[in-house]
Design an enzyme around this catalytic site. Structure first.
Site, PDB file in Angstrom:
ATOM      1  N   GLU A 165      37.396 106.306  10.894  1.00  0.00           N
ATOM      2  CA  GLU A 165      38.555 106.885  10.859  1.00  0.00           C
ATOM      3  C   GLU A 165      38.561 108.268  11.940  1.00  0.00           C
ATOM      4  O   GLU A 165      39.943 108.650  11.880  1.00  0.00           O
ATOM      5  CB  GLU A 165      39.746 106.125  10.675  1.00  0.00           C
ATOM      6  CG  GLU A 165      39.240 105.224  10.216  1.00  0.00           C
ATOM      7  CD  GLU A 165      40.451 104.052   9.338  1.00  0.00           C
ATOM      8  OE1 GLU A 165      41.230 104.589   9.756  1.00  0.00           O
ATOM      9  OE2 GLU A 165      40.040 103.108   9.276  1.00  0.00           O
ATOM     10  N   ASN A 206      32.247 106.139  10.263  1.00  0.00           N
ATOM     11  CA  ASN A 206      32.669 104.737  10.678  1.00  0.00           C
ATOM     12  C   ASN A 206      33.852 104.608  11.409  1.00  0.00           C
ATOM     13  O   ASN A 206      34.293 105.264  10.959  1.00  0.00           O
ATOM     14  CB  ASN A 206      32.976 103.737   8.998  1.00  0.00           C
ATOM     15  CG  ASN A 206      33.367 102.530   8.848  1.00  0.00           C
ATOM     16  OD1 ASN A 206      33.125 102.117   9.547  1.00  0.00           O
ATOM     17  ND2 ASN A 206      34.268 102.460   7.932  1.00  0.00           N
ATOM     18  N   HIS A 243      37.473  95.290  12.783  1.00  0.00           N
ATOM     19  CA  HIS A 243      38.721  93.826  12.635  1.00  0.00           C
ATOM     20  C   HIS A 243      39.001  93.404  13.662  1.00  0.00           C
ATOM     21  O   HIS A 243      40.511  94.271  14.466  1.00  0.00           O
ATOM     22  CB  HIS A 243      40.014  95.032  11.897  1.00  0.00           C
ATOM     23  CG  HIS A 243      39.289  95.511  10.369  1.00  0.00           C
ATOM     24  ND1 HIS A 243      39.438  95.068   9.739  1.00  0.00           N
ATOM     25  CD2 HIS A 243      38.465  96.798  10.435  1.00  0.00           C
ATOM     26  CE1 HIS A 243      39.497  95.889   8.075  1.00  0.00           C
ATOM     27  NE2 HIS A 243      38.937  96.252   9.094  1.00  0.00           N
ATOM     28  N   GLU A 273      33.221  96.090   8.308  1.00  0.00           N
ATOM     29  CA  GLU A 273      34.503  96.083   8.104  1.00  0.00           C
ATOM     30  C   GLU A 273      34.887  94.383   8.554  1.00  0.00           C
ATOM     31  O   GLU A 273      36.141  93.747   8.895  1.00  0.00           O
ATOM     32  CB  GLU A 273      35.801  96.821   8.113  1.00  0.00           C
ATOM     33  CG  GLU A 273      34.848  98.745   6.876  1.00  0.00           C
ATOM     34  CD  GLU A 273      36.733  98.770   6.815  1.00  0.00           C
ATOM     35  OE1 GLU A 273      37.376  98.397   7.225  1.00  0.00           O
ATOM     36  OE2 GLU A 273      36.360 100.066   7.072  1.00  0.00           O
ATOM     37  N   ASP A 275      36.712  90.978   9.945  1.00  0.00           N
ATOM     38  CA  ASP A 275      37.658  90.005   9.323  1.00  0.00           C
ATOM     39  C   ASP A 275      38.363  89.907  10.808  1.00  0.00           C
ATOM     40  O   ASP A 275      38.587  90.031  11.619  1.00  0.00           O
ATOM     41  CB  ASP A 275      38.379  90.268   8.338  1.00  0.00           C
ATOM     42  CG  ASP A 275      39.163  91.569   8.700  1.00  0.00           C
ATOM     43  OD1 ASP A 275      39.071  92.435   9.266  1.00  0.00           O
ATOM     44  OD2 ASP A 275      40.087  92.353   7.873  1.00  0.00           O
TER      45      ASP A 275
HETATM   46  O1  9MR Z   1      41.278  97.110   2.321  1.00  0.00           O
HETATM   47  C1  9MR Z   1      41.955  98.384   2.008  1.00  0.00           C
HETATM   48  C2  9MR Z   1      43.562  98.076   1.512  1.00  0.00           C
HETATM   49  O2  9MR Z   1      43.189  97.914  -0.185  1.00  0.00           O
HETATM   50  C3  9MR Z   1      43.980  99.311   0.547  1.00  0.00           C
HETATM   51  O3  9MR Z   1      44.848  99.573   0.603  1.00  0.00           O
HETATM   52  C4  9MR Z   1      43.907 100.557   2.214  1.00  0.00           C
HETATM   53  C5  9MR Z   1      44.109 101.448   2.126  1.00  0.00           C
HETATM   54  O4  9MR Z   1      43.460 102.229   1.221  1.00  0.00           O
HETATM   55  O5  9MR Z   1      42.756 100.706   2.744  1.00  0.00           O
HETATM   56  C6  9MR Z   1      41.860  99.407   3.804  1.00  0.00           C
HETATM   57  O6  9MR Z   1      40.874  99.145   4.526  1.00  0.00           O
HETATM   58  C7  9MR Z   1      40.631  99.679   4.845  1.00  0.00           C
HETATM   59  C8  9MR Z   1      39.875 100.740   4.721  1.00  0.00           C
HETATM   60  O7  9MR Z   1      39.537 101.554   4.108  1.00  0.00           O
HETATM   61  C9  9MR Z   1      38.948 101.236   5.968  1.00  0.00           C
HETATM   62  N1  9MR Z   1      39.512 100.759   7.496  1.00  0.00           N
HETATM   63  C10 9MR Z   1      40.477 100.109   7.218  1.00  0.00           C
HETATM   64  C11 9MR Z   1      40.677  98.950   6.075  1.00  0.00           C
HETATM   65  C12 9MR Z   1      41.992  98.042   6.436  1.00  0.00           C
HETATM   66  O8  9MR Z   1      43.034  99.043   6.480  1.00  0.00           O
END
Ligand code: 9MR
Length: 348
Positions: A165, A206, A243, A273, A275
């Site tokens: 990101e 990513n 997402h 990822e 969903d």
């Molecule tokens: O699903 C993850 C959530 O449990 C955490 O609180 C959050 C912060 O670390 O990250 C979420 O996963 C993210 C991923 O690491 C990167 N892309 C976006 C995902 C959803 O926010």
């Protein structure tokens, strides 16, 4: 993974071969999915075209048999949802903690699954000490972090999200972060350090909201990957988080165009990822078909097992409900994997 552990957890000649392979051949992590893949499962169906089907896993749920039964049965790739992030793995500078991440990696390997490492450098989930550094001290800490984490998992990770990101929404400019303030070359420096730390791991960039080809963010990431390929900066794959929902609608055949165009740069593409808000079966099937249509689309990972496991559980975006029952989206995905017009994914 210890050699002895492999021997202890597998039986007979297969276990011995697996142990030897892991001990002696760095590419052992690139072997295809587990032999236990059953035809009536997501991983089993995906394996027919040489692809994996994965899920995000949370270490704290590995003691829940309802959770592990589904995760073990349906998936052959695992991404630790939070356990490999910077705050988890290096809570104090130079002091690495792998307890939770190791639980997931050990569980994955014991069950014949591969692992996507997520993630080495991300603007979010940073420990306080890292946020307080700048310039050359920060750049050094970034490299040290990559080396510390990757050397611990050397030879055991299929692909690393080296950088996550790094681009801003809307404009497609670089995201303003402490990492970015160390200089534009922080991303290529990270990929070079990562290649040196574990030459057997695929190295991915990513990001989210890069599924639609026309968006400025997609174009910026594409330009970066094209530039890296042209200049020999080591990059093997691009992860499209996918997402989807009202904030980032799935747009017809556009994802397929994006996957094709990135693949043409000579990198694998992965859905990392997935969903989808309310889990519409047709949209899930369309995403699967987009991956199947692109030979360099290596596989798909959904971001959690059951709806209540999701980071956006209120949107019920996953393939299993809170009871662990298969939702209509599951059936649509399985059907697409089995019957879609698919290209074969070669092992690159
Ligand atoms: O699903 C993850 C959530 O449990 C955490 O609180 C959050 C912060 O670390 O990250 C979420 O996963 C993210 C991923 O690491 C990167 N892309 C976006 C995902 C959803 O926010």
């Amino acid at each position: 993974m210890e050699f002895r552990k492999v021997l202890g957890l597998t039986t007979g000649l297969l276990g011995l071969l697996a142990g030897l392979a892991v001990a002696e051949i760095p590419q052992a992590n690139a072997t295809p999915g587990p032999p236990g893949n059953k035809p009536g499962t997501l991983a089993g169906a995906a394996a027919h075209s040489g692809r994996y089907f994965g899920t995000a896993v949370t270490a704290s749920k590995l003691g829940d048999p309802a959770y592990t039964t589904i995760a073990n049965r349906e998936f052959d790739m695992v991404t630790p949802e939070n356990e490999m992030k910077l705050d988890a793995t290096e809570p104090r500078q130079g002091q690495f903690v792998f307890t939770a991440a190791d639980r997931i990696v050990d569980w994955a390997v014991e069950n014949g699954k591969r692992v996507r490492g997520h993630t080495l450098l991300w603007h979010a989930a940073q420990p306080g000490w890292l946020q307080s550094l700048s310039s050359s001290a920060l750049r050094q800490a970034m490299t040290d972090h990559i080396n510390g984490v990757m050397s611990h998992y050397k030879g055991r990770i299929y692909a690393w999200d080296v950088v996550n990101e790094a681009f801003a929404d809307g404009t497609g400019a670089r995201r303003n972060s402490n990492f970015q303030r160390t200089g534009d070359d922080w991303i290529e420096a990270a990929f070079r350090a990562a290649r040196a730390a574990d030459p057997a791991a695929k190295l991915c960039y990513n990001d989210y909201n890069i599924e639609n080809w026309a968006s400025a963010k997609t174009q910026s990431v594409y330009a970066m990957v094209a530039d890296f390929r042209a200049r020999g900066v080591p990059i093997d794959c691009v992860g499209f988080q996918a997402h989807f929902g009202s904030g980032n609608p799935y747009d017809g055949s556009d994802l397929r165009t994006t996957l094709r165009n990135f693949a043409a740069l000579g990198v694998d593409v992965q859905i990392t990822e997935l969903d989808i808000q309310a889990a519409p079966p047709a949209t899930y099937a369309a995403v699967v078909n987009d991956c199947l249509a692109v030979p360099r689309c290596a596989g798909i990972t959904v971001w959690g097992v059951r709806d209540p496991d999701s980071w956006r559980s209120g949107e019920t975006p996953l393939l299993f409900d809170g009871n662990g029952d298969k939702k209509p989206a599951y059936t649509a995905v399985l059907h697409a994997l089995r019957h879609g017009h698919h290209s074969h994914h070669g092992h690159g």
